[in-house]
Design a protein around this motif. Structure first.
Motif, mmCIF file in Angstrom:
data_model
loop_
_atom_site.group_PDB
_atom_site.id
_atom_site.type_symbol
_atom_site.label_atom_id
_atom_site.label_comp_id
_atom_site.label_asym_id
_atom_site.label_seq_id
_atom_site.Cartn_x
_atom_site.Cartn_y
_atom_site.Cartn_z
ATOM 1 N N LEU A 1 0.658 -1.335 0.056
ATOM 2 C CA LEU A 1 0.011 -0.392 0.320
ATOM 3 C C LEU A 1 0.769 1.539 0.482
ATOM 4 O O LEU A 1 1.980 1.188 0.675
ATOM 5 N N PRO A 2 0.332 2.701 -0.763
ATOM 6 C CA PRO A 2 1.044 3.508 -0.561
ATOM 7 C C PRO A 2 1.316 4.053 0.911
ATOM 8 O O PRO A 2 -0.173 3.935 1.686
ATOM 9 N N PRO A 3 2.614 5.051 1.640
ATOM 10 C CA PRO A 3 2.646 5.019 2.654
ATOM 11 C C PRO A 3 2.437 6.379 2.975
ATOM 12 O O PRO A 3 1.258 5.809 4.440
ATOM 13 N N ASP A 4 1.386 6.881 2.494
ATOM 14 C CA ASP A 4 0.513 8.087 2.794
ATOM 15 C C ASP A 4 -0.332 7.669 2.780
ATOM 16 O O ASP A 4 -2.069 8.479 3.969
ATOM 17 N N VAL B 1 2.862 21.612 -9.158
ATOM 18 C CA VAL B 1 3.036 21.873 -10.675
ATOM 19 C C VAL B 1 3.979 23.061 -10.566
ATOM 20 O O VAL B 1 3.479 24.314 -10.533
ATOM 21 N N GLY B 2 5.120 22.785 -11.337
ATOM 22 C CA GLY B 2 5.814 24.472 -11.064
ATOM 23 C C GLY B 2 6.075 25.366 -10.132
ATOM 24 O O GLY B 2 5.430 24.623 -8.271
ATOM 25 N N GLN B 3 6.194 25.928 -9.662
ATOM 26 C CA GLN B 3 5.718 27.046 -8.397
ATOM 27 C C GLN B 3 4.206 27.667 -8.705
ATOM 28 O O GLN B 3 3.812 28.719 -7.592
ATOM 29 N N LEU B 4 3.370 27.211 -9.096
ATOM 30 C CA LEU B 4 2.131 27.717 -9.364
ATOM 31 C C LEU B 4 0.518 27.666 -9.022
ATOM 32 O O LEU B 4 -0.217 27.896 -8.562
ATOM 33 N N HIS B 5 0.917 26.294 -8.822
ATOM 34 C CA HIS B 5 -0.193 25.421 -7.911
ATOM 35 C C HIS B 5 0.011 23.889 -7.218
ATOM 36 O O HIS B 5 2.150 24.143 -7.176
ATOM 37 N N ILE B 6 -0.466 23.730 -5.917
ATOM 38 C CA ILE B 6 0.197 22.946 -5.080
ATOM 39 C C ILE B 6 -1.329 22.539 -5.028
ATOM 40 O O ILE B 6 -1.900 23.354 -3.829
ATOM 41 N N TYR B 7 -1.073 20.998 -4.223
ATOM 42 C CA TYR B 7 -2.340 20.170 -4.386
ATOM 43 C C TYR B 7 -2.080 19.719 -2.633
ATOM 44 O O TYR B 7 -1.374 18.321 -3.271
ATOM 45 N N ILE B 8 -2.795 19.795 -1.727
ATOM 46 C CA ILE B 8 -2.548 18.333 -0.546
ATOM 47 C C ILE B 8 -3.074 18.057 -0.151
ATOM 48 O O ILE B 8 -4.792 18.552 0.245
ATOM 49 N N GLU B 9 -3.324 15.936 -0.218
ATOM 50 C CA GLU B 9 -4.326 15.541 0.587
ATOM 51 C C GLU B 9 -4.152 14.619 1.495
ATOM 52 O O GLU B 9 -2.563 15.200 2.201
ATOM 53 N N ASN B 10 -5.159 14.501 2.348
ATOM 54 C CA ASN B 10 -4.566 14.548 3.540
ATOM 55 C C ASN B 10 -4.479 15.142 4.695
ATOM 56 O O ASN B 10 -3.799 14.999 5.668
ATOM 57 N N HIS B 11 -5.012 16.523 5.071
ATOM 58 C CA HIS B 11 -4.616 17.823 6.021
ATOM 59 C C HIS B 11 -6.169 16.883 6.961
ATOM 60 O O HIS B 11 -6.978 16.680 6.476
ATOM 61 N N ARG B 12 -5.632 17.761 8.258
ATOM 62 C CA ARG B 12 -6.516 17.949 9.034
ATOM 63 C C ARG B 12 -7.305 19.660 9.912
ATOM 64 O O ARG B 12 -7.672 19.415 10.255
ATOM 65 N N LEU C 1 -1.642 19.300 10.157
ATOM 66 C CA LEU C 1 -1.073 17.712 9.797
ATOM 67 C C LEU C 1 -1.215 16.513 11.167
ATOM 68 O O LEU C 1 -1.611 17.168 11.977
ATOM 69 N N LYS C 2 -1.442 15.526 10.473
ATOM 70 C CA LYS C 2 -1.878 14.292 11.745
ATOM 71 C C LYS C 2 -0.227 14.561 12.956
ATOM 72 O O LYS C 2 -0.702 15.007 14.284
ATOM 73 N N GLN C 3 0.745 15.132 12.489
ATOM 74 C CA GLN C 3 1.914 15.073 13.445
ATOM 75 C C GLN C 3 2.396 16.347 12.596
ATOM 76 O O GLN C 3 3.172 16.926 11.437
ATOM 77 N N GLU D 1 -8.593 18.266 1.533
ATOM 78 C CA GLU D 1 -8.113 18.489 0.954
ATOM 79 C C GLU D 1 -7.686 19.590 0.278
ATOM 80 O O GLU D 1 -8.753 20.553 0.902
ATOM 81 N N ILE D 2 -7.159 20.852 -0.488
ATOM 82 C CA ILE D 2 -6.962 21.427 -0.937
ATOM 83 C C ILE D 2 -6.235 22.070 -1.916
ATOM 84 O O ILE D 2 -5.151 21.521 -2.096
ATOM 85 N N MET D 3 -6.671 22.611 -3.054
ATOM 86 C CA MET D 3 -5.555 23.285 -3.994
ATOM 87 C C MET D 3 -5.204 24.751 -3.406
ATOM 88 O O MET D 3 -6.435 25.633 -3.782
ATOM 89 N N LEU D 4 -4.149 25.567 -4.273
ATOM 90 C CA LEU D 4 -4.247 26.282 -3.876
ATOM 91 C C LEU D 4 -3.287 26.642 -5.296
ATOM 92 O O LEU D 4 -2.274 26.686 -5.640
ATOM 93 N N GLU D 5 -3.841 28.352 -5.485
ATOM 94 C CA GLU D 5 -2.871 29.105 -6.728
ATOM 95 C C GLU D 5 -2.109 29.468 -5.757
ATOM 96 O O GLU D 5 -2.761 30.686 -6.363
ATOM 97 N N GLY D 6 -1.000 30.766 -7.012
ATOM 98 C CA GLY D 6 -0.160 31.627 -6.976
ATOM 99 C C GLY D 6 1.161 31.318 -7.095
ATOM 100 O O GLY D 6 1.406 30.787 -7.825
ATOM 101 N N ARG D 7 1.847 32.362 -6.579
ATOM 102 C CA ARG D 7 3.600 32.523 -6.845
ATOM 103 C C ARG D 7 4.239 31.776 -5.001
ATOM 104 O O ARG D 7 4.118 32.033 -4.473
ATOM 105 N N ILE D 8 4.177 30.034 -5.681
ATOM 106 C CA ILE D 8 4.806 29.760 -4.145
ATOM 107 C C ILE D 8 6.837 29.922 -4.412
ATOM 108 O O ILE D 8 6.987 29.093 -5.264
ATOM 109 N N GLU D 9 6.777 30.181 -3.323
ATOM 110 C CA GLU D 9 7.651 30.164 -3.341
ATOM 111 C C GLU D 9 8.743 29.350 -2.361
ATOM 112 O O GLU D 9 10.151 29.096 -1.522
ATOM 113 N N GLN D 10 7.428 28.811 -1.279
ATOM 114 C CA GLN D 10 8.601 28.054 0.612
ATOM 115 C C GLN D 10 7.727 27.224 0.678
ATOM 116 O O GLN D 10 6.675 27.718 0.870
ATOM 117 N N VAL D 11 7.942 25.922 1.191
ATOM 118 C CA VAL D 11 7.322 25.013 2.093
ATOM 119 C C VAL D 11 8.214 24.421 2.693
ATOM 120 O O VAL D 11 8.740 24.026 2.262
#
Length: 94
Positions: A19-22, A33-44, A58-60, A79-89
């Motif tokens: 099974l996938p670890p996630d 997707v580049g610095q334009l989109h970020i999609y996060i699944e399984n957040h709290r 997150l869980k932890q 789930e959440i999808m964010l759009e913009g200029r992503i500089e740091q995660v």
């Protein structure tokens, strides 16, 4: 002690059943997707949002995303999808 044992069992099951670890370990899945989109699944949940920062529980720990011109395109309970200029995660441990 019990946490270590549970983590070892979860790791063993994940490897054995392939099974996938996630899925098995309740980890977030992050797709960028580049610095334009970020999609996060399984957040709290959403902790903070502005046009320059997004913080998710997150869980932890937490996930912090910094940048500019942020717009939430999709938001669902885990789930959440964010759009913009992503500089740091950044992952912030609790």
């Amino acid at each position: 002690m019990a946490k270590k044992w549970r983590r070892r069992v979860a790791n063993w099951i994940t490897r054995t059943i392939e099974l996938p670890p996630d899925v098995m370990m309740d980890l977030p899945r992050i797709t960028m997707v580049g610095q334009l989109h970020i999609y996060i699944e399984n957040h709290r949940g959403l902790l903070a949002f502005s046009d320059t920062e997004l913080r998710l529980l997150l869980k932890q720990g937490q996930l912090q995303i910094k940048g500019s011109q942020f717009v939430i395109k999709t938001i669902l309970p885990e789930e959440i999808m964010l759009e913009g200029r992503i500089e740091q995660v950044t992952y912030l441990e609790s």
